[in-house]
Motif scaffolding. Sequence first.
Motif, PDB file in Angstrom:
ATOM      1  N   PRO A  55       0.791  -1.232   0.000  1.00 45.41           N
ATOM      2  CA  PRO A  55       0.000   0.000   0.000  1.00 45.41           C
ATOM      3  C   PRO A  55       0.823   1.282   0.000  1.00 45.41           C
ATOM      4  O   PRO A  55       0.308   2.350  -0.330  1.00 45.41           O
ATOM      5  N   SER A  56       2.088   1.174   0.380  1.00 41.59           N
ATOM      6  CA  SER A  56       2.965   2.358   0.363  1.00 41.59           C
ATOM      7  C   SER A  56       4.399   1.898   0.147  1.00 41.59           C
ATOM      8  O   SER A  56       4.727   0.724   0.348  1.00 41.59           O
ATOM      9  N   GLU A  57       5.245   2.836  -0.232  1.00 45.27           N
ATOM     10  CA  GLU A  57       6.661   2.497  -0.427  1.00 45.27           C
ATOM     11  C   GLU A  57       7.304   2.098   0.901  1.00 45.27           C
ATOM     12  O   GLU A  57       8.164   1.224   0.937  1.00 45.27           O
ATOM     13  N   GLU A  58       6.859   2.707   1.987  1.00 46.25           N
ATOM     14  CA  GLU A  58       7.415   2.364   3.299  1.00 46.25           C
ATOM     15  C   GLU A  58       7.109   0.899   3.652  1.00 46.25           C
ATOM     16  O   GLU A  58       7.996   0.163   4.102  1.00 46.25           O
ATOM     17  N   VAL A  59       5.892   0.474   3.441  1.00 42.01           N
ATOM     18  CA  VAL A  59       5.507  -0.915   3.714  1.00 42.01           C
ATOM     19  C   VAL A  59       6.264  -1.844   2.779  1.00 42.01           C
ATOM     20  O   VAL A  59       6.792  -2.882   3.197  1.00 42.01           O
ATOM     21  N   ARG A  60       6.336  -1.494   1.494  1.00 41.34           N
ATOM     22  CA  ARG A  60       7.038  -2.325   0.523  1.00 41.34           C
ATOM     23  C   ARG A  60       8.491  -2.512   0.930  1.00 41.34           C
ATOM     24  O   ARG A  60       9.009  -3.626   0.947  1.00 41.34           O
ATOM     25  N   ALA A  61       9.152  -1.416   1.293  1.00 38.47           N
ATOM     26  CA  ALA A  61      10.568  -1.476   1.666  1.00 38.47           C
ATOM     27  C   ALA A  61      10.776  -2.305   2.936  1.00 38.47           C
ATOM     28  O   ALA A  61      11.737  -3.077   3.030  1.00 38.47           O
ATOM     29  N   THR A  62       9.891  -2.170   3.910  1.00 38.14           N
ATOM     30  CA  THR A  62      10.004  -2.935   5.154  1.00 38.14           C
ATOM     31  C   THR A  62       9.830  -4.427   4.882  1.00 38.14           C
ATOM     32  O   THR A  62      10.604  -5.257   5.375  1.00 38.14           O
ATOM     33  N   CYS A  63       8.826  -4.765   4.086  1.00 36.72           N
ATOM     34  CA  CYS A  63       8.579  -6.174   3.753  1.00 36.72           C
ATOM     35  C   CYS A  63       9.737  -6.747   2.935  1.00 36.72           C
ATOM     36  O   CYS A  63      10.170  -7.876   3.181  1.00 36.72           O
ATOM     37  N   GLU A  64      10.224  -5.962   1.985  1.00 33.55           N
ATOM     38  CA  GLU A  64      11.350  -6.419   1.172  1.00 33.55           C
ATOM     39  C   GLU A  64      12.589  -6.644   2.036  1.00 33.55           C
ATOM     40  O   GLU A  64      13.292  -7.654   1.877  1.00 33.55           O
ATOM     41  N   GLN A  65      12.844  -5.731   2.950  1.00 31.15           N
ATOM     42  CA  GLN A  65      14.014  -5.860   3.822  1.00 31.15           C
ATOM     43  C   GLN A  65      13.931  -7.140   4.655  1.00 31.15           C
ATOM     44  O   GLN A  65      14.928  -7.858   4.809  1.00 31.15           O
ATOM     45  N   ALA A  66      12.748  -7.449   5.179  1.00 27.68           N
ATOM     46  CA  ALA A  66      12.588  -8.672   5.984  1.00 27.68           C
ATOM     47  C   ALA A  66      12.912  -9.913   5.149  1.00 27.68           C
ATOM     48  O   ALA A  66      13.614 -10.819   5.614  1.00 27.68           O
ATOM     49  N   MET A  67      12.431  -9.940   3.907  1.00 25.92           N
ATOM     50  CA  MET A  67      12.704 -11.101   3.058  1.00 25.92           C
ATOM     51  C   MET A  67      14.168 -11.134   2.644  1.00 25.92           C
ATOM     52  O   MET A  67      14.787 -12.202   2.604  1.00 25.92           O
ATOM     53  N   ASN A  68      14.746  -9.988   2.353  1.00 30.41           N
ATOM     54  CA  ASN A  68      16.152  -9.950   1.939  1.00 30.41           C
ATOM     55  C   ASN A  68      17.092 -10.394   3.060  1.00 30.41           C
ATOM     56  O   ASN A  68      18.131 -11.003   2.791  1.00 30.41           O
ATOM     57  N   ILE A  69      16.741 -10.106   4.293  1.00 30.42           N
ATOM     58  CA  ILE A  69      17.550 -10.568   5.428  1.00 30.42           C
ATOM     59  C   ILE A  69      17.559 -12.096   5.461  1.00 30.42           C
ATOM     60  O   ILE A  69      18.609 -12.718   5.657  1.00 30.42           O
ATOM     61  N   VAL A  70      16.402 -12.701   5.234  1.00 33.81           N
ATOM     62  CA  VAL A  70      16.305 -14.166   5.197  1.00 33.81           C
ATOM     63  C   VAL A  70      17.141 -14.713   4.048  1.00 33.81           C
ATOM     64  O   VAL A  70      17.940 -15.647   4.225  1.00 33.81           O
ATOM     65  N   ILE A  71      16.970 -14.130   2.874  1.00 30.24           N
ATOM     66  CA  ILE A  71      17.688 -14.624   1.689  1.00 30.24           C
ATOM     67  C   ILE A  71      19.190 -14.502   1.885  1.00 30.24           C
ATOM     68  O   ILE A  71      19.940 -15.440   1.592  1.00 30.24           O
ATOM     69  N   GLN A  72      19.645 -13.360   2.407  1.00 34.25           N
ATOM     70  CA  GLN A  72      21.082 -13.174   2.623  1.00 34.25           C
ATOM     71  C   GLN A  72      21.617 -14.167   3.650  1.00 34.25           C
ATOM     72  O   GLN A  72      22.712 -14.717   3.485  1.00 34.25           O
ATOM     73  N   ALA A  73      20.843 -14.421   4.688  1.00 30.02           N
ATOM     74  CA  ALA A  73      21.270 -15.403   5.695  1.00 30.02           C
ATOM     75  C   ALA A  73      21.406 -16.784   5.058  1.00 30.02           C
ATOM     76  O   ALA A  73      22.338 -17.532   5.380  1.00 30.02           O
ATOM     77  N   LEU A  74      20.508 -17.118   4.149  1.00 33.77           N
ATOM     78  CA  LEU A  74      20.601 -18.412   3.468  1.00 33.77           C
ATOM     79  C   LEU A  74      21.803 -18.461   2.529  1.00 33.77           C
ATOM     80  O   LEU A  74      22.491 -19.477   2.450  1.00 33.77           O
ATOM     81  N   ILE A  75      22.072 -17.365   1.852  1.00 39.02           N
ATOM     82  CA  ILE A  75      23.254 -17.295   0.984  1.00 39.02           C
ATOM     83  C   ILE A  75      24.518 -17.490   1.813  1.00 39.02           C
ATOM     84  O   ILE A  75      25.452 -18.165   1.395  1.00 39.02           O
ATOM     85  N   ASP A  76      24.529 -16.904   2.991  1.00 37.56           N
ATOM     86  CA  ASP A  76      25.700 -16.953   3.876  1.00 37.56           C
ATOM     87  C   ASP A  76      25.779 -18.223   4.714  1.00 37.56           C
ATOM     88  O   ASP A  76      26.610 -18.317   5.618  1.00 37.56           O
ATOM     89  N   THR A  77      24.927 -19.199   4.421  1.00 42.85           N
ATOM     90  CA  THR A  77      24.928 -20.458   5.167  1.00 42.85           C
ATOM     91  C   THR A  77      26.329 -21.058   5.160  1.00 42.85           C
ATOM     92  O   THR A  77      26.957 -21.153   4.108  1.00 42.85           O
ATOM     93  N   PRO A  78      26.827 -21.472   6.315  1.00 42.16           N
ATOM     94  CA  PRO A  78      28.156 -22.092   6.350  1.00 42.16           C
ATOM     95  C   PRO A  78      28.189 -23.376   5.527  1.00 42.16           C
ATOM     96  O   PRO A  78      27.149 -23.988   5.259  1.00 42.16           O
ATOM     97  N   GLU A  79      29.364 -23.751   5.133  1.00 41.03           N
ATOM     98  CA  GLU A  79      29.538 -24.957   4.312  1.00 41.03           C
ATOM     99  C   GLU A  79      28.932 -26.189   4.977  1.00 41.03           C
ATOM    100  O   GLU A  79      28.417 -27.077   4.314  1.00 41.03           O
ATOM    101  N   ALA A  80      28.977 -26.229   6.299  1.00 44.95           N
ATOM    102  CA  ALA A  80      28.417 -27.364   7.037  1.00 44.95           C
ATOM    103  C   ALA A  80      26.894 -27.404   6.942  1.00 44.95           C
ATOM    104  O   ALA A  80      26.275 -28.411   7.257  1.00 44.95           O
ATOM    105  N   GLY A  81      26.278 -26.308   6.509  1.00 37.91           N
ATOM    106  CA  GLY A  81      24.838 -26.232   6.369  1.00 37.91           C
ATOM    107  C   GLY A  81      24.158 -25.721   7.622  1.00 37.91           C
ATOM    108  O   GLY A  81      24.806 -25.356   8.606  1.00 37.91           O
ATOM    109  N   ILE A  82      22.846 -25.662   7.560  1.00 40.38           N
ATOM    110  CA  ILE A  82      22.037 -25.298   8.717  1.00 40.38           C
ATOM    111  C   ILE A  82      21.014 -26.410   8.921  1.00 40.38           C
ATOM    112  O   ILE A  82      20.703 -27.155   7.999  1.00 40.38           O
TER     113      ILE A  82
END
Length: 142
Positions: A55-82
């Motif tokens: 509904p607004s750019e503020e909401v979009r950016a907040t929601c995107e940031q939450a998902m991007n944090i998850v995605i980045q954490a998955l990218i940064d998964t250690p070689e041993a896995g999670i």
Amino acid sequence: MKKISILLLFIISLFAMAGNNIMIHNNTERVQKLEKLLVEKKFTADEKLFYPGAPSEEVRATCEQAMNIVIQALIDTPEAGITENEFWSLLEKAATVYKQFDSEEMDRGLSYMEEIMDIYDIESSDGRLNTWRYGFDPANSH
């Protein structure tokens, strides 16, 4: 005989615990797909999903940031896995953010989570997505 029984029970319990903590690993293909998803602008209108956009750019950016944090954490998964539990915990943190917004943002956030599940070849959330969306798993409400 009692010592052998106790030792056997101990070993069986270790295997049972290990079975509940399946390890999730990255590979080159998964990381590439996650990186592509990371740079994608999220929570914009998507006619195929009948999603009107945030509904607004503020909401979009907040929601995107939450998902991007998850995605980045998955990218940064250690070689041993999670562990599988750690995987679901990451996704649940994003779902918690979406609860404060309209149901459309929760639905769109869950569809991004389904994309992530596809990347990892995870066929089912075992009711987690429904629980985060509705507060219970309708499949278990019979």
